[in-house]
Design a protein around this motif. Sequence first.
Motif, short mmCIF file in Angstrom:
data_model
loop_
_atom_site.label_atom_id
_atom_site.label_comp_id
_atom_site.label_asym_id
_atom_site.label_seq_id
_atom_site.Cartn_x
_atom_site.Cartn_y
_atom_site.Cartn_z
N UNK A 230 0.80 -1.37 -0.01
CA UNK A 230 -0.20 -0.36 0.25
C UNK A 230 0.73 1.26 0.48
N UNK A 231 2.04 1.13 0.59
CA UNK A 231 2.85 2.23 0.89
C UNK A 231 3.43 1.92 -0.58
N UNK A 235 2.67 6.09 -2.22
CA UNK A 235 3.71 7.32 -2.57
C UNK A 235 3.78 7.36 -4.33
N UNK A 236 3.88 5.89 -4.63
CA UNK A 236 4.00 6.40 -6.74
C UNK A 236 2.85 7.87 -6.81
N UNK A 237 1.92 6.53 -6.53
CA UNK A 237 0.75 7.34 -7.14
C UNK A 237 1.01 8.68 -6.99
N UNK A 238 0.60 9.44 -5.58
CA UNK A 238 1.38 10.96 -5.10
C UNK A 238 2.18 11.13 -5.21
N UNK A 239 3.44 11.24 -6.23
CA UNK A 239 4.90 11.63 -6.61
C UNK A 239 4.10 11.40 -7.56
N UNK A 240 3.74 10.26 -8.63
CA UNK A 240 3.32 10.36 -10.26
C UNK A 240 2.58 11.89 -9.74
N UNK A 260 0.47 14.83 0.67
CA UNK A 260 0.20 13.37 1.53
C UNK A 260 1.21 12.36 0.69
N UNK A 261 2.62 12.34 0.03
CA UNK A 261 3.03 11.35 0.05
C UNK A 261 4.46 11.45 1.52
N UNK A 274 13.23 1.84 3.42
CA UNK A 274 13.83 2.35 2.73
C UNK A 274 13.55 2.96 1.34
N UNK A 275 11.86 2.81 0.75
CA UNK A 275 11.30 3.75 0.33
C UNK A 275 11.07 5.08 0.38
N UNK A 276 10.89 4.78 1.98
CA UNK A 276 10.20 5.92 2.24
C UNK A 276 10.86 7.59 2.46
N UNK A 277 12.62 7.15 2.65
CA UNK A 277 13.27 7.84 2.52
C UNK A 277 13.42 8.48 1.64
N UNK A 278 13.39 7.99 0.72
CA UNK A 278 13.31 8.70 -1.24
C UNK A 278 12.33 9.90 -1.04
N UNK A 279 10.37 8.62 -0.85
CA UNK A 279 9.99 9.93 -0.53
C UNK A 279 9.83 10.97 -0.23
#
Length: 948
Positions: A230-231, A235-240, A260-261, A274-279
């Motif tokens: 879900x995360x 995050x991919x959706x919100x950033x895009x 939101x992201x 780890x992906x959350x750090x990039x987001x």
Amino acid sequence: MKPKSKSLAYVLSLSLISTIIPGSSFALTARAGSSAPGAAAEPAQQPGAAESLKQGRALLKRGKADLALARLQNALNLFKQAGSPKGVAAANDALGDLYLRQGQYAVAVKYYQDAHDAFGQAAGSQSGVETVLGMPDNEYNAKLMLAKVGEANYRAGKVSEASAAYSQMQVVKPDPSKLTGGVVPKKPSVGSLLGGGGLGGLRPSVPSGGADTAIAAAGAIKGAIELYRQSILYSTHEIGVGRIDYYNGNYDGSRTHFEAALSTAGMPIIGKFGQSRRVRAAARTSLGDIALQQNRPKDAVKFYTEAVKGAREDKRLDLMWPAQRGLGKARWMQAALDKDPKKSLKGREEAVASYREALATIETIRQGSLRADESRTTFLATTKDVYDETSNNLAEMALIVAPTPGAPLEGQALTYAAEAFKVVEQGRARSLLDMLGESGADITAGVPPELLKRKQDNLDRQQEIAQQLTGVAVAEGEEKPDTNKLEAELETLSVEYDNIENQIRAASPRYASLTAPQPLTLAEVQQKVLDDKTALLEYSLGEQGSYMWAVTPASVALFKLPARSAVDGQAQALRAQLIPPKLQRRIAGIDVAEATRGLSLTTDPTAAGPAAAFSTASNALYKTVVEPAAKIVGDKRLLVVADGALNYVPFEALVTSTGPTDYPSLAYLIKTNEVVYAPSASVIAVIRQGYTKPTGKSLLVVADPVFTATDPRAKGAGAAASTQASADTRGLSLSSAVTDVAAPAGATAPATGLQLARLNGTRVEAQQIAQLTRTSGGTADVWLDLEANEAKVTAADMKKYRAVHIATHGLLNTERPQFTGVVLSLVGNKTGDGFVRTDEIFNLNLGSPLVMLSACETGLGKEKRGEGVIGLTRAFMYAGAPTVGVSLWSVADKSTADLMTDFYKRLLASPDASPTASMRAAQIAMIDGKKYALPFYWAPFVLVGEWR
């Protein structure tokens, strides 16, 4: 397949969870090696499919797209034959990645869409274990394919299509408090929560033992997977979508998505991913960009500072430079608003300091890193922005403190101007490296074979690990190693890779000069490059303003020019007067001619339009880009380092003053100044290292290759595969490149590709040059017809030649760098495809000859900012050529043959004759001869590199 006696708990322990790089690879949970009773088993994979997929991915990582394509197509066909929807999806995804790298976004979208559909099909037959335990691998990956479709469309500028793809993802905001399966968090970490070793820091809220343990384990894994997935999707959706809103100028909407992201990436448990750090870094940096657009520099500084801090803590340089660049931009805006000159200058200093940090970070990032392209898909800035903004700001500061506009600089003004100049040179070096990376260039000349093997083995292992961490898995029944161990090994390999690169650079100075360039300072250029008879004009075109450095050994002056759009517009207006209308077309904002050299053209001096109209357009550009420095350069030789559309304009044809309105009598710059060009000022110094000027009279002439199997000269030779373009290889075949350059704007090539026309005039040209050489006492080797082939050129030792003359079609395309090079015989090739690409040119055994590309369109094609011109000429220079001649538009056969014959007559007349002086004399003679006085005939050829 694993035996069916394996327990359910063991089956669950094999589940794979991996991180995602947005727009790059994605995660897929590998199906366990046994299935629950009654579950629909996926058909067995035909042997070879998974291996072909693995090989294709590895080749793509190496930049060998043509070889990767064959493997991936084979994998796709085998998976289809085996009836494996998941395999079909994985192969389609890899093919999408391949075409995305090629810049063929529409083709990439097709493959990603096919992968999405295949995952949908796989969802209908997924195993009972997957369904019961709530592990919807295929639905999850189908949504990620939609994200890839959105990313590819976004890159292609199809924003509405990108938005539509993201809207289909139907994401759900993750909520750690609603973990299913009765899971209770227990100080989870990324490794413990999602590692391959099982449950780690998640513990079930039921007693242990027997079936209860298995059920509890299932619940724990289900909760972890659901939350993680879900995360990722959210995050991919919100950033895009945030990027799309930003692109459309909807800053409020964009801010909502990035916020939101950001808030989600900071949630309990999720924040450890780890992906959350990039987001978090991407969201904060993007929120800073929005604040700048809304004139809130103070807020922007806050967001950027937080992003820098987070990236530094995570030791992620690829996350850091966009925020550092943002800090520089925000501080510059604040300084510009300050009415106190001293405070304003201090603020600009702080801004430039942030830019310096961003540049240092970019230069530190390892080349070839698995994370190298991540910023492109997450952040709104590019590394090119950093170089441009830094140099422009420093140049502006030089002009602010300069006492007299246009006068030679000194003191602090000179210091600022010198630093700006070095940043421009750094940016040019970086552009070349980026182009080489995009084209997949494999530079091997002068590099010890054992080091090359170690480097390749290292990259292969990095690719294997990357696939395990971030790729689609189709193999079954293999236990997943611990992700912590994989990431640790990857870090070790990265360090080892750096050490290998350092050893290669130590063993091959030429390799080091290309892959780790050290740009010269302004003072070094004055000392090592220029002489008393030569002045440098170097340009940097920017969105708000452009700058020109006028440099002699004794002085430096800096001039502010109009914005890029204005300069480019004047250059395009001049090209419209240089080239007859029937030969003009527009590509990427630049007017260029069709790639058909042998057109029958009238020699009527008014064929390209009235001389008065040409003179007006030419003089207008002269006044903008040369006249400000006219007093400094005088009648000196001009070393021009161009930018943007200036790369497509022969400065020799600039008209210095209005007056006569007939072509022979116009005041061309060539009549007062010799002109030579360079990719950068630093390149000239590199050329001179170990360079010995060839003084003999031996020439090699390669001309009039065979392009089609229907050519009478090709009888019995057989057609090269590269002349055919199937639907599967569309976008990688040579015919596709030919279409890019040769087809009229808006035209579509036939399915079999667009054939290259024979250039009959090149044969006459070759024979005339050869006869002239022999008459002057020299020797000439002439390779015509099928002899003008790739194998002969790439294998030949050319050290004995004073000049190598190649007369054929040339293609240049920086949007798809794999199609930059020269076309030789396309039939009868036992090896190779007949097209000598830029990366192959780097590895030629040239010696130090002049290389003259008497080809049509060797100087341009689909261009962005002139990087292709730099790339092609720099490739020949790296191979040994100190001077390279290229053409800036399609040339006429008869006039070109005459010009080249006269050029070589002058060049061979004396061992001390220089190419640039010989070309200038030949061009002036053609002007004075009146028959070919139109610049269209005499001006297309420019010389790049050494002038001595």
